[in-house]
Design a protein around this motif. Structure first.
Motif, PDB file in Angstrom:
ATOM      1  N   LYS A  60       0.844  -1.178   0.000  1.00  0.00           N
ATOM      2  CA  LYS A  60       0.000   0.000   0.000  1.00  0.00           C
ATOM      3  C   LYS A  60       0.890   1.242   0.000  1.00  0.00           C
ATOM      4  O   LYS A  60       1.680   1.461   0.917  1.00  0.00           O
ATOM      5  N   ALA A  63       1.201   8.202   1.210  1.00  0.00           N
ATOM      6  CA  ALA A  63       0.446   9.335   0.696  1.00  0.00           C
ATOM      7  C   ALA A  63       1.262  10.110  -0.321  1.00  0.00           C
ATOM      8  O   ALA A  63       0.732  10.584  -1.327  1.00  0.00           O
ATOM      9  N   GLU A  64       2.554  10.197  -0.079  1.00  0.00           N
ATOM     10  CA  GLU A  64       3.373  10.957  -1.018  1.00  0.00           C
ATOM     11  C   GLU A  64       3.410  10.299  -2.387  1.00  0.00           C
ATOM     12  O   GLU A  64       3.338  10.961  -3.415  1.00  0.00           O
ATOM     13  N   TYR A  81      -6.713   9.448  -2.641  1.00  0.00           N
ATOM     14  CA  TYR A  81      -6.737   9.253  -1.195  1.00  0.00           C
ATOM     15  C   TYR A  81      -8.022   8.553  -0.787  1.00  0.00           C
ATOM     16  O   TYR A  81      -8.010   7.645   0.042  1.00  0.00           O
ATOM     17  N   GLY A  85      -8.670   4.899   0.942  1.00  0.00           N
ATOM     18  CA  GLY A  85      -9.233   4.848   2.279  1.00  0.00           C
ATOM     19  C   GLY A  85      -8.540   5.767   3.264  1.00  0.00           C
ATOM     20  O   GLY A  85      -8.685   5.633   4.466  1.00  0.00           O
ATOM     21  N   LEU A  86      -7.757   6.695   2.741  1.00  0.00           N
ATOM     22  CA  LEU A  86      -7.054   7.622   3.618  1.00  0.00           C
ATOM     23  C   LEU A  86      -7.895   8.839   3.921  1.00  0.00           C
ATOM     24  O   LEU A  86      -7.589   9.627   4.797  1.00  0.00           O
TER      25      LEU A  86
ATOM     26  N   ALA B  63      -0.050   8.509   6.538  1.00  0.00           N
ATOM     27  CA  ALA B  63      -1.375   9.105   6.438  1.00  0.00           C
ATOM     28  C   ALA B  63      -2.345   8.447   7.404  1.00  0.00           C
ATOM     29  O   ALA B  63      -3.194   9.121   7.998  1.00  0.00           O
ATOM     30  N   GLU B  64      -2.200   7.156   7.592  1.00  0.00           N
ATOM     31  CA  GLU B  64      -3.126   6.472   8.490  1.00  0.00           C
ATOM     32  C   GLU B  64      -2.969   6.956   9.926  1.00  0.00           C
ATOM     33  O   GLU B  64      -3.947   7.157  10.637  1.00  0.00           O
ATOM     34  N   LYS B  67      -4.467  10.267  10.255  1.00  0.00           N
ATOM     35  CA  LYS B  67      -5.914  10.144  10.327  1.00  0.00           C
ATOM     36  C   LYS B  67      -6.338   9.847  11.765  1.00  0.00           C
ATOM     37  O   LYS B  67      -7.242  10.476  12.303  1.00  0.00           O
ATOM     38  N   VAL B  77      -9.404  15.657   8.953  1.00  0.00           N
ATOM     39  CA  VAL B  77      -8.251  14.972   8.384  1.00  0.00           C
ATOM     40  C   VAL B  77      -7.533  15.892   7.394  1.00  0.00           C
ATOM     41  O   VAL B  77      -6.304  15.939   7.343  1.00  0.00           O
ATOM     42  N   TYR B  81      -3.489  16.707   7.021  1.00  0.00           N
ATOM     43  CA  TYR B  81      -2.826  16.375   5.769  1.00  0.00           C
ATOM     44  C   TYR B  81      -2.192  17.620   5.175  1.00  0.00           C
ATOM     45  O   TYR B  81      -1.064  17.587   4.682  1.00  0.00           O
ATOM     46  N   GLY B  85       1.732  18.545   4.421  1.00  0.00           N
ATOM     47  CA  GLY B  85       2.158  18.717   3.043  1.00  0.00           C
ATOM     48  C   GLY B  85       1.706  17.592   2.140  1.00  0.00           C
ATOM     49  O   GLY B  85       2.217  17.429   1.041  1.00  0.00           O
ATOM     50  N   LEU B  86       0.767  16.813   2.606  1.00  0.00           N
ATOM     51  CA  LEU B  86       0.272  15.706   1.793  1.00  0.00           C
ATOM     52  C   LEU B  86      -0.876  16.147   0.907  1.00  0.00           C
ATOM     53  O   LEU B  86      -1.287  15.437   0.010  1.00  0.00           O
TER      54      LEU B  86
END
Lengths: 127, 127
Positions: A60, A63-64, A81, A85-86, B63-64, B67, B77, B81, B85-86
């Motif tokens: 998985k 994010a980047e 995203y 599921g983020l 990211a998780e 979250k 969220v 994020y 910077g995402l």
DNA sequence: CAACAGTGCTAAGTCTACCAAGCATTCGCT
DNA sequence: AGCGAATGCTTGGTAGACTTAGCACTGTTG
């Protein structure tokens, strides 16, 4: 010796969830964009083996990486995203930022229809 | 003995970027929410040492994890994020989902002012 | 004072996201 | 046929995200 990865055998019953669907989604979007694995990997600034594994649901992506992929595919980051599921699925809307994206995200079109539409669209605007 | 973080010495010249600002942001938000490291770590389902390191900018959380932290802090969220910077800084708006969040995100208030406001607000609604 | 619960931090290890190198196949092309 | 270039995939390794123990300090409370 094909699959040294799935030798686990522990629990594959519940291991096929939204993760796979993300990889499949990316792969389909890549193909609709007529990009090879290496091309997209290059654009997204990841290695091609890794992208391959991501598309097959083995890993998985962070994010980047998703961000890079989204930009390379001209998809909105939120879209990917959400697929990953983020981000909680946004209430109503999709965030299409271009005709391309709008087409490719339309759930009422088949892959073939999308291809056709995109082809026509590109013909109009000049590929 | 109070501050053991002054032993840095290694490389503090160029290592303080947007990464730190995320950690600092999380820490400030945690304190405004009156949570201990362990409490937040528990709520966000991460270990407390790791959260500690995140807050000090040693690691960038996935990211998780972000979250989880966002939910534990009652922040949107997107806000976290963006801080990480995402997510490209959203055009116009902040996504406050509660009075708490709206207060805590207001850049024109000092930390003290935020604390006061939040205290009063909590007094009204009954903590 | 001692015992305890609370705070944040360090240390050492595990797991996995990610990369560089290289294999196997299939497509032109001459 | 046979070479080169393109496709996707496998292997082996590195790094960093993340965890379980446990340390040092600061209050409480008896």
């Amino acid at each position: 010796m094909l699959d040294s990865r799935d030798m686990a055998g522990k629990k594959e019953t519940s291991n096929r969830g939204p993760l796979d669907s993300l990889g499949a989604f990316i792969r389909s979007q890549r193909q609709l964009a007529r990009l090879s694995l290496r091309q997209l990997a290059d654009l997204a600034k990841v290695s091609n083996p890794y992208l391959s594994q991501v598309e097959r649901g083995l890993y998985k992506p962070s994010a980047e990486v998703l961000k890079g992929i989204a930009e390379a595919l001209h998809l909105s980051v939120e879209t990917l995203y959400t697929q990953a599921g983020l981000l909680g699925a946004k209430a109503g809307r999709q965030h299409a930022t271009s005709v391309d994206e709008a087409i490719r995200l339309d759930g009422r079109l088949t892959a073939d229809q999308k291809e056709t539409l995109i082809r026509v669209y590109r013909g109009f605007v000049g590929d």
